[in-house]
Design a protein around this motif. Sequence first.
Motif, short mmCIF file in Angstrom:
data_model
loop_
_atom_site.label_atom_id
_atom_site.label_comp_id
_atom_site.label_asym_id
_atom_site.label_seq_id
_atom_site.Cartn_x
_atom_site.Cartn_y
_atom_site.Cartn_z
N GLU A 1 0.14 -9.08 -5.21
CA GLU A 1 1.27 -9.03 -4.27
C GLU A 1 1.02 -8.03 -3.13
OE1 GLU A 1 3.63 -11.11 -4.13
OE2 GLU A 1 3.60 -12.06 -6.10
N MET A 2 0.33 -6.92 -3.44
CA MET A 2 0.08 -5.92 -2.40
C MET A 2 -0.92 -6.44 -1.36
SD MET A 2 0.03 -2.25 -4.37
CE MET A 2 0.25 -1.15 -2.97
N THR A 3 -1.84 -7.30 -1.77
CA THR A 3 -2.79 -7.82 -0.79
C THR A 3 -2.10 -8.68 0.26
OG1 THR A 3 -3.32 -9.70 -2.23
CG2 THR A 3 -4.82 -7.83 -2.32
N ARG A 4 -0.94 -9.28 -0.09
CA ARG A 4 -0.28 -10.18 0.86
C ARG A 4 1.11 -9.69 1.30
NH1 ARG A 4 0.16 -15.18 -3.49
NH2 ARG A 4 1.90 -14.37 -4.70
N LEU A 5 1.39 -8.41 1.08
CA LEU A 5 2.67 -7.84 1.53
C LEU A 5 2.68 -7.78 3.06
CD1 LEU A 5 4.99 -6.69 -0.38
CD2 LEU A 5 4.30 -4.45 0.47
N LYS A 6 3.79 -8.17 3.67
CA LYS A 6 3.82 -8.34 5.13
C LYS A 6 4.25 -7.09 5.90
CE LYS A 6 4.52 -13.36 5.08
NZ LYS A 6 4.42 -13.58 3.62
N VAL A 7 4.20 -5.94 5.24
CA VAL A 7 4.49 -4.67 5.94
C VAL A 7 3.30 -3.72 5.74
CG1 VAL A 7 7.03 -4.78 5.86
CG2 VAL A 7 5.77 -3.84 3.90
N PRO A 8 3.15 -2.70 6.63
CA PRO A 8 2.04 -1.76 6.46
C PRO A 8 2.11 -1.01 5.13
CG PRO A 8 3.04 -1.52 8.63
CD PRO A 8 3.93 -2.42 7.84
N ILE A 9 0.96 -0.82 4.48
CA ILE A 9 0.88 -0.02 3.23
C ILE A 9 -0.09 1.12 3.47
CG2 ILE A 9 0.44 -0.02 0.75
CD1 ILE A 9 0.68 -3.10 0.80
N ILE A 10 0.40 2.33 3.28
CA ILE A 10 -0.45 3.53 3.40
C ILE A 10 -0.56 4.15 2.01
CG2 ILE A 10 -0.69 5.81 4.48
CD1 ILE A 10 1.35 4.52 6.68
N THR A 11 -1.78 4.29 1.52
CA THR A 11 -2.02 4.81 0.17
C THR A 11 -2.72 6.16 0.24
OG1 THR A 11 -2.16 2.58 -0.77
CG2 THR A 11 -3.26 4.32 -1.98
N ILE A 12 -2.20 7.14 -0.49
CA ILE A 12 -2.82 8.47 -0.49
C ILE A 12 -3.04 8.92 -1.93
CG2 ILE A 12 -2.62 10.88 0.26
CD1 ILE A 12 -0.70 9.91 2.47
N VAL A 13 -4.28 9.30 -2.25
CA VAL A 13 -4.58 9.87 -3.57
C VAL A 13 -4.29 11.37 -3.47
CG1 VAL A 13 -6.30 10.15 -5.40
CG2 VAL A 13 -6.43 8.17 -3.90
N VAL A 14 -3.23 11.83 -4.16
CA VAL A 14 -2.82 13.24 -4.08
C VAL A 14 -3.28 14.06 -5.30
CG1 VAL A 14 -0.84 12.82 -2.57
CG2 VAL A 14 -0.52 12.78 -5.05
N GLY A 15 -3.78 13.37 -6.32
CA GLY A 15 -4.25 14.06 -7.53
C GLY A 15 -5.35 13.26 -8.19
N GLU A 16 -5.06 12.73 -9.37
CA GLU A 16 -6.04 11.91 -10.07
C GLU A 16 -5.83 10.43 -9.75
OE1 GLU A 16 -7.10 13.41 -14.22
OE2 GLU A 16 -4.96 13.81 -14.15
N GLY A 17 -6.90 9.74 -9.45
CA GLY A 17 -6.81 8.30 -9.21
C GLY A 17 -7.62 7.59 -10.28
N ALA A 18 -7.00 7.38 -11.44
CA ALA A 18 -7.76 6.87 -12.58
C ALA A 18 -7.54 5.38 -12.80
CB ALA A 18 -7.39 7.63 -13.85
N SER A 19 -8.61 4.62 -12.55
CA SER A 19 -8.71 3.24 -12.98
C SER A 19 -7.58 2.33 -12.50
CB SER A 19 -8.80 3.23 -14.51
OG SER A 19 -9.16 1.96 -14.99
#
Length: 317
Positions: free
Chosen positions: A183-201
Motif C-alpha cells: 500500500e505504501m508503494t502506491r500511496l498518492k501522497v508524499p511519504i518521508i521516512t526517517i530512521v531515528v534509532g534502530e531500523g531492524a528488518s
Amino acid sequence: MEYLEFELPIKELEDQLQKCKVIGEESDVDVTETCAQIEKKLKVTQKEIYKNLTPWQRVQLSRHPDRPYTLDHIRAICGTSFLELHGDRSFKDDKAMIGGLGKVGDQSFMFIGQQKGYNTKTRQYRNFGMANPEGYRKALRLMKSAEKFGIPVVTLLDTPGAYPGLEAEERGQGEAIARNILEMTRLKVPIITIVVGEGASGGALGIGVGDRVLMLENTWYSVISPESCSSILWRSWEYKEQAAEALKLTAADMKKLKLVDEIIKEPLGGAHRDREKTFTAVSNAIVKSYEELKNLSPKDLVSQRMEKYAQMGVVKG
C-alpha cells in the motif's frame, strides 16, 4: 548521563572537570587554567572517539537509553498541535506503534512511528517498540486517512523488530507488514521516512517505504540485528562486532549503497547529547524533503517511488 563502554575516557575527563570546578568554588585556589586544559583535552578526546566509531559502536549509540524516541521528536517538532489517533478498527490499539496528526509550521503531516519505553514500566507498556499486526494495520489506516485528505505522511523508524510472538503470527504479522509495503508503494501522497534509532528488518520496513528515506547519523538499518546474525552464523553472540561490520548497516554504508537518500548530522556524541539541535535537524529535513515533493502530481509521485525501489540492488555488468 549514562556512558557506553567506549565513552569511559570522556566520562573520566568530565568527572575531573567537575571536581576542578568544585575546588575552584569551595576554595581560593585559581583553577581556571587547569579547567581550560581539561576542557581542551576533553574536546580532543571526544573528536577522536566519535570520528572513528565502528559499526557496532554506532549500533550501541542508536540504543542509548537517553536517546530521544519517536514521541520526543514529534512533541518537539509539532508542539501542542500533535493529536494522537488510536486503534486499527478491528482488534485493539497497539502501544508500540503511535500515530496522529501534527503541524510543522503551517503544514499538517500524518506522523507514524514505533515508540520504545524509557524505564521498565513503559518498556513493557510499549512492548519494547515491537509492533504487533494491529500496529501495522493502525499505521495503514492512518496512511489511508492521510491520502483521503491529501496530507503528507512522515514515518519515524525505531524498532528492534516486529513482535515475533505466537499470537502475533496467529493474527497475521507477515501479511500485515506485506500489506503495508504494497500500500505504501502506491500511496498518492508524499511519504518521508526517517530512521531515528534502530531500523531492524521487516519491523522497520512495515512503515519504511518512502519517497525520501533519511537516517540520523548514528542509526542502523538492516535485515537482521548484529546479535541475531552472530547467533545464526557462529552459534554465539560473541561475534556481534564482526557481524555489524559485515552487515553494512550504518547510515554511511546505506547511503553508499544508494538505499537511503540522505544522512542527518547528529551533535558530537550522539542525538542525546544535544536534543534540541537534533530535533531542529530532523524538523528541517522534513520541511526540505516536503518542499521537493509537494508539487509532484500523485501519478508522478507513485511512479518515481516505484522506480526508486526498482533500482535498488541492480548491478550493472
